[in-house]
Motif scaffolding. Structure first.
Motif, mmCIF file in Angstrom:
data_model
loop_
_atom_site.group_PDB
_atom_site.id
_atom_site.type_symbol
_atom_site.label_atom_id
_atom_site.label_comp_id
_atom_site.label_asym_id
_atom_site.label_seq_id
_atom_site.Cartn_x
_atom_site.Cartn_y
_atom_site.Cartn_z
ATOM 1 N N LEU A 168 0.841 -1.194 0.000
ATOM 2 C CA LEU A 168 0.000 0.000 0.000
ATOM 3 C C LEU A 168 0.877 1.245 0.000
ATOM 4 O O LEU A 168 1.894 1.292 0.699
ATOM 5 N N TYR A 169 0.461 2.252 -0.780
ATOM 6 C CA TYR A 169 1.159 3.539 -0.770
ATOM 7 C C TYR A 169 0.102 4.629 -0.708
ATOM 8 O O TYR A 169 -0.737 4.755 -1.595
ATOM 9 N N MET A 170 0.146 5.417 0.354
ATOM 10 C CA MET A 170 -0.877 6.436 0.597
ATOM 11 C C MET A 170 -0.600 7.681 -0.238
ATOM 12 O O MET A 170 0.511 8.224 -0.227
ATOM 13 N N LEU A 171 -1.615 8.136 -0.968
ATOM 14 C CA LEU A 171 -1.475 9.301 -1.839
ATOM 15 C C LEU A 171 -2.150 10.544 -1.262
ATOM 16 O O LEU A 171 -1.574 11.630 -1.275
ATOM 17 N N GLY A 180 -3.993 -8.249 10.742
ATOM 18 C CA GLY A 180 -4.068 -9.098 11.916
ATOM 19 C C GLY A 180 -4.509 -8.281 13.119
ATOM 20 O O GLY A 180 -5.511 -7.563 13.073
ATOM 21 N N GLU A 181 -3.747 -8.341 14.196
ATOM 22 C CA GLU A 181 -4.066 -7.591 15.409
ATOM 23 C C GLU A 181 -3.431 -6.204 15.419
ATOM 24 O O GLU A 181 -3.671 -5.425 16.344
ATOM 25 N N ASP A 182 -2.628 -5.892 14.416
ATOM 26 C CA ASP A 182 -1.923 -4.607 14.379
ATOM 27 C C ASP A 182 -2.695 -3.579 13.567
ATOM 28 O O ASP A 182 -3.409 -3.920 12.621
ATOM 29 N N HIS A 183 -2.519 -2.302 13.937
ATOM 30 C CA HIS A 183 -3.174 -1.198 13.242
ATOM 31 C C HIS A 183 -2.133 -0.145 12.884
ATOM 32 O O HIS A 183 -1.219 0.134 13.668
ATOM 33 N N TYR A 184 -2.277 0.447 11.690
ATOM 34 C CA TYR A 184 -1.318 1.427 11.197
ATOM 35 C C TYR A 184 -2.068 2.653 10.684
ATOM 36 O O TYR A 184 -3.015 2.522 9.905
ATOM 37 N N ASP A 185 -1.642 3.832 11.125
ATOM 38 C CA ASP A 185 -2.205 5.083 10.628
ATOM 39 C C ASP A 185 -1.351 5.552 9.454
ATOM 40 O O ASP A 185 -0.160 5.835 9.615
ATOM 41 N N LEU A 186 -1.966 5.635 8.280
ATOM 42 C CA LEU A 186 -1.244 5.957 7.056
ATOM 43 C C LEU A 186 -1.650 7.329 6.542
ATOM 44 O O LEU A 186 -2.841 7.620 6.394
ATOM 45 N N SER A 191 3.787 3.971 3.515
ATOM 46 C CA SER A 191 3.583 2.721 2.784
ATOM 47 C C SER A 191 3.511 1.560 3.763
ATOM 48 O O SER A 191 3.965 1.656 4.905
ATOM 49 N N LEU A 192 2.945 0.458 3.290
ATOM 50 C CA LEU A 192 2.783 -0.732 4.119
ATOM 51 C C LEU A 192 2.918 -1.957 3.223
ATOM 52 O O LEU A 192 2.248 -2.057 2.196
ATOM 53 N N LEU A 193 3.793 -2.877 3.597
ATOM 54 C CA LEU A 193 4.009 -4.119 2.858
ATOM 55 C C LEU A 193 3.755 -5.280 3.806
ATOM 56 O O LEU A 193 4.299 -5.306 4.911
ATOM 57 N N PHE A 194 2.924 -6.255 3.380
ATOM 58 C CA PHE A 194 2.578 -7.324 4.309
ATOM 59 C C PHE A 194 2.145 -8.588 3.579
ATOM 60 O O PHE A 194 1.832 -8.574 2.386
ATOM 61 N N PRO A 202 -8.966 -1.696 5.515
ATOM 62 C CA PRO A 202 -9.099 -0.380 6.148
ATOM 63 C C PRO A 202 -10.060 -0.455 7.329
ATOM 64 O O PRO A 202 -11.093 -1.119 7.259
ATOM 65 N N ARG A 203 -9.714 0.230 8.428
ATOM 66 C CA ARG A 203 -10.572 0.198 9.613
ATOM 67 C C ARG A 203 -11.269 1.525 9.853
ATOM 68 O O ARG A 203 -12.405 1.560 10.324
ATOM 69 N N LYS A 204 -10.576 2.639 9.541
ATOM 70 C CA LYS A 204 -11.163 3.937 9.850
ATOM 71 C C LYS A 204 -10.631 4.991 8.889
ATOM 72 O O LYS A 204 -9.451 5.002 8.557
ATOM 73 N N LEU A 205 -11.518 5.866 8.445
ATOM 74 C CA LEU A 205 -11.125 7.002 7.611
ATOM 75 C C LEU A 205 -10.769 8.153 8.541
ATOM 76 O O LEU A 205 -11.635 8.764 9.161
ATOM 77 N N LEU A 206 -9.485 8.446 8.658
ATOM 78 C CA LEU A 206 -9.027 9.491 9.575
ATOM 79 C C LEU A 206 -9.169 10.882 8.971
ATOM 80 O O LEU A 206 -9.480 11.841 9.673
ATOM 81 N N ARG A 207 -8.920 10.988 7.683
ATOM 82 C CA ARG A 207 -9.066 12.271 6.984
ATOM 83 C C ARG A 207 -9.419 11.981 5.533
ATOM 84 O O ARG A 207 -8.656 11.373 4.801
ATOM 85 N N GLY A 208 -10.606 12.372 5.148
ATOM 86 C CA GLY A 208 -11.063 12.042 3.806
ATOM 87 C C GLY A 208 -11.184 13.262 2.902
ATOM 88 O O GLY A 208 -11.114 14.397 3.378
ATOM 89 N N PRO A 209 -11.366 12.993 1.609
ATOM 90 C CA PRO A 209 -11.333 11.658 1.000
ATOM 91 C C PRO A 209 -9.907 11.110 0.964
ATOM 92 O O PRO A 209 -8.947 11.871 0.920
ATOM 93 N N ALA A 210 -9.800 9.783 0.992
ATOM 94 C CA ALA A 210 -8.496 9.130 1.003
ATOM 95 C C ALA A 210 -8.281 8.398 -0.313
ATOM 96 O O ALA A 210 -9.215 7.851 -0.901
ATOM 97 N N LEU A 211 -7.047 8.412 -0.766
ATOM 98 C CA LEU A 211 -6.681 7.734 -2.015
ATOM 99 C C LEU A 211 -5.356 7.021 -1.790
ATOM 100 O O LEU A 211 -4.387 7.625 -1.340
ATOM 101 N N TYR A 212 -5.333 5.715 -2.087
ATOM 102 C CA TYR A 212 -4.069 4.996 -1.949
ATOM 103 C C TYR A 212 -3.924 3.947 -3.042
ATOM 104 O O TYR A 212 -4.899 3.477 -3.631
#
Length: 220
Positions: A168-171, A180-186, A191-194, A202-212
């Motif tokens: 994932l790469y946040m734009l 899994g049990e971990d959460h990451y604020d992007l 970026s996130l590789l897994f 995705p669990r929560k929209l922190l600031r929208g609109p979001a594009l990744y």
């Protein structure tokens, strides 16, 4: 002037002595790289046909009259395969030898999307735009790139679990993403590789609109 011996010629100097060895090294290594690519392509075809038959490694080895170790090395592309061995494998799998060489002879095409060009929508739980599926035939890896847009918070975002790796790469915007049990604020630039076999999404929209950008890489 007469009576004087000519001056000795100045010795030639290689102004870039580092160039020739590099070019030579690249040229000498080219057949080796092509041979490795051919071994990998044949190995992937043998594995794909074996899996289509629903066979385990030992079943193909027994049918072809080969050891399990030999078949494993062929599928992993670590050894060159003789014509006799290819014939034995093709006979055991019930396919012509040309089927085991198909991917090594295929020409590959790039997938190019011009800025502003319409992008096809993929039918999936999140608004994802597919940028085109690319199957890297020489390595047997399929790559699926997506642009994912999250416009508003939902009560429950979908979760995913599948084979392969995901990048994932946040734009734009910001999201909270779980793996899994971990959460990451992007946020933009993060970026996130897994490993995608672990439940994620995705669990929560922190600031929208979001594009990744979401890229899935897996064996087909």
């Amino acid at each position: 002037m007469q009576g004087q011996s000519p001056k000795p010629a100045l010795p030639c100097r290689n102004l870039r002595p580092d160039i020739e060895p590099r070019v030579g090294a690249l040229t000498d290594d080219l057949p080796k790289r092509r041979c490795e690519s051919l071994r990998v392509a044949i190995g992937n075809e043998v594995r794909n046909w074996r899996l289509k038959r629903g066979w385990r490694l030992e079943e193909l080895a027994r049918a072809a009259g080969l050891s399990m170790g030999a078949v494993s090395r062929i599928e992993n592309g670590t050894v060159s395969t003789s014509l006799t061995t290819l014939r034995a494998l093709s006979w055991a799998l019930g396919v012509p030898i040309s089927s085991l060489l198909r991917r090594s002879e295929q020409q590959y095409e790039a997938v190019f999307k011009k800025a502003g060009q319409p992008i096809g929508l993929r039918n999936c739980p999140t608004p994802a735009e597919t940028l085109g599926d690319i199957e890297v035939l020489s390595s047997g890896i399929k790559v699926e790139p997506y642009l994912v847009r999250l416009i508003e918070q939902e009560a429950h975002f979908p979760t995913f679990r599948h084979s392969g790796m995901k990048f994932l790469y946040m734009l734009e915007g910001a999201i909270r993403y779980s793996h899994g049990e971990d959460h990451y604020d992007l946020g933009p630039g993060d970026s996130l590789l897994f490993e995608a076999s672990v439940l994620h999404g995705p669990r929560k929209l922190l600031r929208g609109p979001a594009l990744y950008l979401s890229i899935i890489s897996a064996r087909p």
